[in-house]
Design an enzyme around this catalytic site. Structure first.
Site, PDB file in Angstrom:
ATOM      1  CE  LYS A  16      63.328 -14.594  -1.392  1.00 21.10           C
ATOM      2  NZ  LYS A  16      63.606 -14.524  -2.844  1.00 21.10           N
ATOM      3  NE  ARG A  91      66.267  -8.880  -0.438  1.00 16.54           N
ATOM      4  CZ  ARG A  91      65.042  -9.271  -0.787  1.00 16.54           C
ATOM      5  NH1 ARG A  91      64.114  -9.476   0.107  1.00 16.54           N
ATOM      6  NH2 ARG A  91      64.761  -9.442  -2.051  1.00 16.54           N
ATOM      7  NE  ARG A 130      57.164 -11.988  -9.165  1.00 14.07           N
ATOM      8  CZ  ARG A 130      58.054 -11.836  -8.188  1.00 14.07           C
ATOM      9  NH1 ARG A 130      58.077 -12.675  -7.171  1.00 14.07           N
ATOM     10  NH2 ARG A 130      58.935 -10.868  -8.243  1.00 14.07           N
ATOM     11  NE  ARG A 162      57.891  -7.741  -7.190  1.00 11.20           N
ATOM     12  CZ  ARG A 162      58.570  -8.473  -6.310  1.00 11.20           C
ATOM     13  NH1 ARG A 162      57.946  -9.432  -5.640  1.00 11.20           N
ATOM     14  NH2 ARG A 162      59.839  -8.270  -6.100  1.00 11.20           N
ATOM     15  NE  ARG A 173      64.152  -8.160  -7.723  1.00 12.14           N
ATOM     16  CZ  ARG A 173      63.050  -8.775  -8.161  1.00 12.14           C
ATOM     17  NH1 ARG A 173      62.528  -8.454  -9.325  1.00 12.14           N
ATOM     18  NH2 ARG A 173      62.474  -9.704  -7.434  1.00 12.14           N
TER      19      ARG A 173
HETATM   20  P1  AP5 Z   1      58.039 -16.213  -6.041  1.00 10.18           P
HETATM   21  O1  AP5 Z   1      57.501 -17.146  -5.034  1.00 10.18           O
HETATM   22  O2  AP5 Z   1      57.318 -14.924  -6.248  1.00 10.18           O
HETATM   23  O3  AP5 Z   1      59.616 -15.957  -5.806  1.00 10.18           O
HETATM   24  P2  AP5 Z   1      60.366 -15.142  -4.679  1.00 10.18           P
HETATM   25  O4  AP5 Z   1      61.576 -15.915  -4.326  1.00 10.18           O
HETATM   26  O5  AP5 Z   1      59.430 -14.755  -3.582  1.00 10.18           O
HETATM   27  O6  AP5 Z   1      60.778 -13.887  -5.558  1.00 10.18           O
HETATM   28  P3  AP5 Z   1      60.754 -12.329  -5.215  1.00 10.18           P
HETATM   29  O7  AP5 Z   1      61.058 -11.639  -6.542  1.00 10.18           O
HETATM   30  O8  AP5 Z   1      59.468 -11.899  -4.581  1.00 10.18           O
HETATM   31  O9  AP5 Z   1      61.907 -12.204  -4.266  1.00 10.18           O
HETATM   32  P4  AP5 Z   1      62.704 -10.974  -3.944  1.00 10.18           P
HETATM   33  O10 AP5 Z   1      63.392 -11.448  -2.761  1.00 10.18           O
HETATM   34  O11 AP5 Z   1      63.542 -10.430  -5.021  1.00 10.18           O
HETATM   35  O12 AP5 Z   1      61.579  -9.831  -3.812  1.00 10.18           O
HETATM   36  P5  AP5 Z   1      60.936  -9.131  -2.534  1.00 10.18           P
HETATM   37  O13 AP5 Z   1      59.526  -8.879  -2.828  1.00 10.18           O
HETATM   38  O14 AP5 Z   1      61.314  -9.861  -1.298  1.00 10.18           O
HETATM   39  O15 AP5 Z   1      58.114 -17.008  -7.448  1.00 10.18           O
HETATM   40  C1  AP5 Z   1      58.555 -16.364  -8.633  1.00 10.18           C
HETATM   41  C2  AP5 Z   1      57.741 -16.894  -9.838  1.00 10.18           C
HETATM   42  O16 AP5 Z   1      58.079 -18.274 -10.042  1.00 10.18           O
HETATM   43  C3  AP5 Z   1      56.222 -16.861  -9.625  1.00 10.18           C
HETATM   44  O17 AP5 Z   1      55.600 -16.531 -10.822  1.00 10.18           O
HETATM   45  C4  AP5 Z   1      55.868 -18.305  -9.185  1.00 10.18           C
HETATM   46  O18 AP5 Z   1      54.543 -18.668  -9.559  1.00 10.18           O
HETATM   47  C5  AP5 Z   1      56.922 -19.113  -9.937  1.00 10.18           C
HETATM   48  N1  AP5 Z   1      57.352 -20.300  -9.202  1.00 10.18           N
HETATM   49  C6  AP5 Z   1      57.609 -20.413  -7.866  1.00 10.18           C
HETATM   50  N2  AP5 Z   1      58.040 -21.668  -7.568  1.00 10.18           N
HETATM   51  C7  AP5 Z   1      58.075 -22.353  -8.741  1.00 10.18           C
HETATM   52  C8  AP5 Z   1      58.440 -23.692  -9.096  1.00 10.18           C
HETATM   53  N3  AP5 Z   1      58.855 -24.572  -8.168  1.00 10.18           N
HETATM   54  N4  AP5 Z   1      58.346 -24.056 -10.395  1.00 10.18           N
HETATM   55  C9  AP5 Z   1      57.928 -23.165 -11.342  1.00 10.18           C
HETATM   56  N5  AP5 Z   1      57.562 -21.882 -11.084  1.00 10.18           N
HETATM   57  C10 AP5 Z   1      57.643 -21.478  -9.787  1.00 10.18           C
HETATM   58  O19 AP5 Z   1      61.770  -7.774  -2.500  1.00 10.18           O
HETATM   59  C11 AP5 Z   1      61.540  -6.758  -3.466  1.00 10.18           C
HETATM   60  C12 AP5 Z   1      62.416  -5.554  -3.130  1.00 10.18           C
HETATM   61  O20 AP5 Z   1      62.052  -5.028  -1.835  1.00 10.18           O
HETATM   62  C13 AP5 Z   1      63.929  -5.817  -3.031  1.00 10.18           C
HETATM   63  O21 AP5 Z   1      64.556  -5.788  -4.293  1.00 10.18           O
HETATM   64  C14 AP5 Z   1      64.352  -4.662  -2.114  1.00 10.18           C
HETATM   65  O22 AP5 Z   1      64.415  -3.440  -2.829  1.00 10.18           O
HETATM   66  C15 AP5 Z   1      63.205  -4.570  -1.132  1.00 10.18           C
HETATM   67  N6  AP5 Z   1      63.425  -5.435   0.043  1.00 10.18           N
HETATM   68  C16 AP5 Z   1      62.678  -6.512   0.409  1.00 10.18           C
HETATM   69  N7  AP5 Z   1      63.174  -7.065   1.524  1.00 10.18           N
HETATM   70  C17 AP5 Z   1      64.261  -6.328   1.872  1.00 10.18           C
HETATM   71  C18 AP5 Z   1      65.212  -6.432   2.935  1.00 10.18           C
HETATM   72  N8  AP5 Z   1      65.128  -7.408   3.852  1.00 10.18           N
HETATM   73  N9  AP5 Z   1      66.191  -5.511   2.990  1.00 10.18           N
HETATM   74  C19 AP5 Z   1      66.276  -4.513   2.088  1.00 10.18           C
HETATM   75  N10 AP5 Z   1      65.419  -4.386   1.047  1.00 10.18           N
HETATM   76  C20 AP5 Z   1      64.420  -5.284   0.940  1.00 10.18           C
END
Ligand code: AP5
Length: 217
Positions: A16, A91, A130, A162, A173
């Protein structure tokens, strides 16, 4: 012109953030990531950051009221005038309803929801490899490596992993995603804005599919 809002949906590690940055740049929109906003607060040691860390380290969601308030404030800033690509929000069902309410104030709706589908075993591999820059750029040791190991291509700073990318936290998660966020697939499908994207393709191919879908919607 009405502002344009896109919601990136998919499990942790689906890509994402990687895609949201590129899509936002391509469409001239702002990338709003709730995870990045929480991490920024954490770095600046704000009360919000301290509170969020308690949940993030365990792989749990930060409470809805806090998250909704943070997003509402972010979307009200002038740089979001043309709209935003939302990454990691909404979410939960409550957050999705709150978003509808917020956008209603701008006489806008969510235009498209690219749902990036990736199997669980790939998610764990992606997250354990990552590497992040402190300014939010995302690399992967194998799939998207920086030119020099552990060094950001753009500013030369040290990359880091991270805390919540440990395999046991990642598995939790994914469980939280399946329980609380996956129901939004039906929510947006019923509104006619969901588009399924094959997230197992190469990064550029995923981006092209998302852009085509957004332009057609
Ligand atoms: P990446 O693009 O980083 O993936 P992502 O889907 O963004 O993964 P996240 O772990 O950031 O999502 P998340 O939703 O768990 O975390 P967030 O920070 O929002 O890609 C992942 C890896 O794959 C990278 O190394 C990339 O290079 C590689 N890659 C990408 N595409 C690829 C492809 N096509 N082929 C090969 N490799 C590829 O949330 C973190 C925490 O914050 C949550 O757990 C929660 O505690 C809190 N939080 C955030 N938002 C909320 C909310 N709305 N409500 C409540 N708590 C929240």
């Amino acid at each position: 012109m009405k502002p344009l809002y896109i919601v990136m949906l998919g499990p942790p590690g689906a890509g994402k953030g990687t895609q949201a940055k590129q899509i936002a740049q391509e469409l001239g929109l702002v990338h709003v990531s709730t995870g990045d906003l929480f991490r920024e607060n954490l770095k600046n040691e704000t009360d919000l950051g301290v509170l969020a860390q308690r949940y993030m380290n365990k792989g749990e969601l930060v409470p809805d009221e806090v998250t909704v308030q943070m997003v509402e404030e972010r979307l009200s800033r002038p740089d979001c005038e043309k709209g935003a690509v939302l990454d990691g929000f909404p979410r939960t069902a409550a957050q999705a309803k709150a978003l509808d309410g917020m956008l209603g104030k701008y006489d806008a709706v969510v235009k498209a929801v690219p749902y990036i589908k990736v199997p669980d075993r790939v998610l764990v591999e992606r997250l354990s490899g990552r590497w992040m820059s402190h300014s939010g750029r995302v690399y992967h040791e194998k799939y998207n490596p920086p030119t020099v190991k552990w060094i950001d291509d753009l500013d030369g700073s040290q990359l880091y992993q991270r805390d919540d990318d440990k395999p046991e936290t990642v598995r939790h998660r994914i469980k939280v995603y399946n329980q609380q966020t996956a129901p939004l697939i039906d929510y947006y499908h019923d509104k006619g804005v969901l588009v399924e994207i094959d997230g197992t393709q190469a990064i550029d191919a995923v981006r092209d599919d998302i852009l085509n879908a957004v332009r057609q919607n």
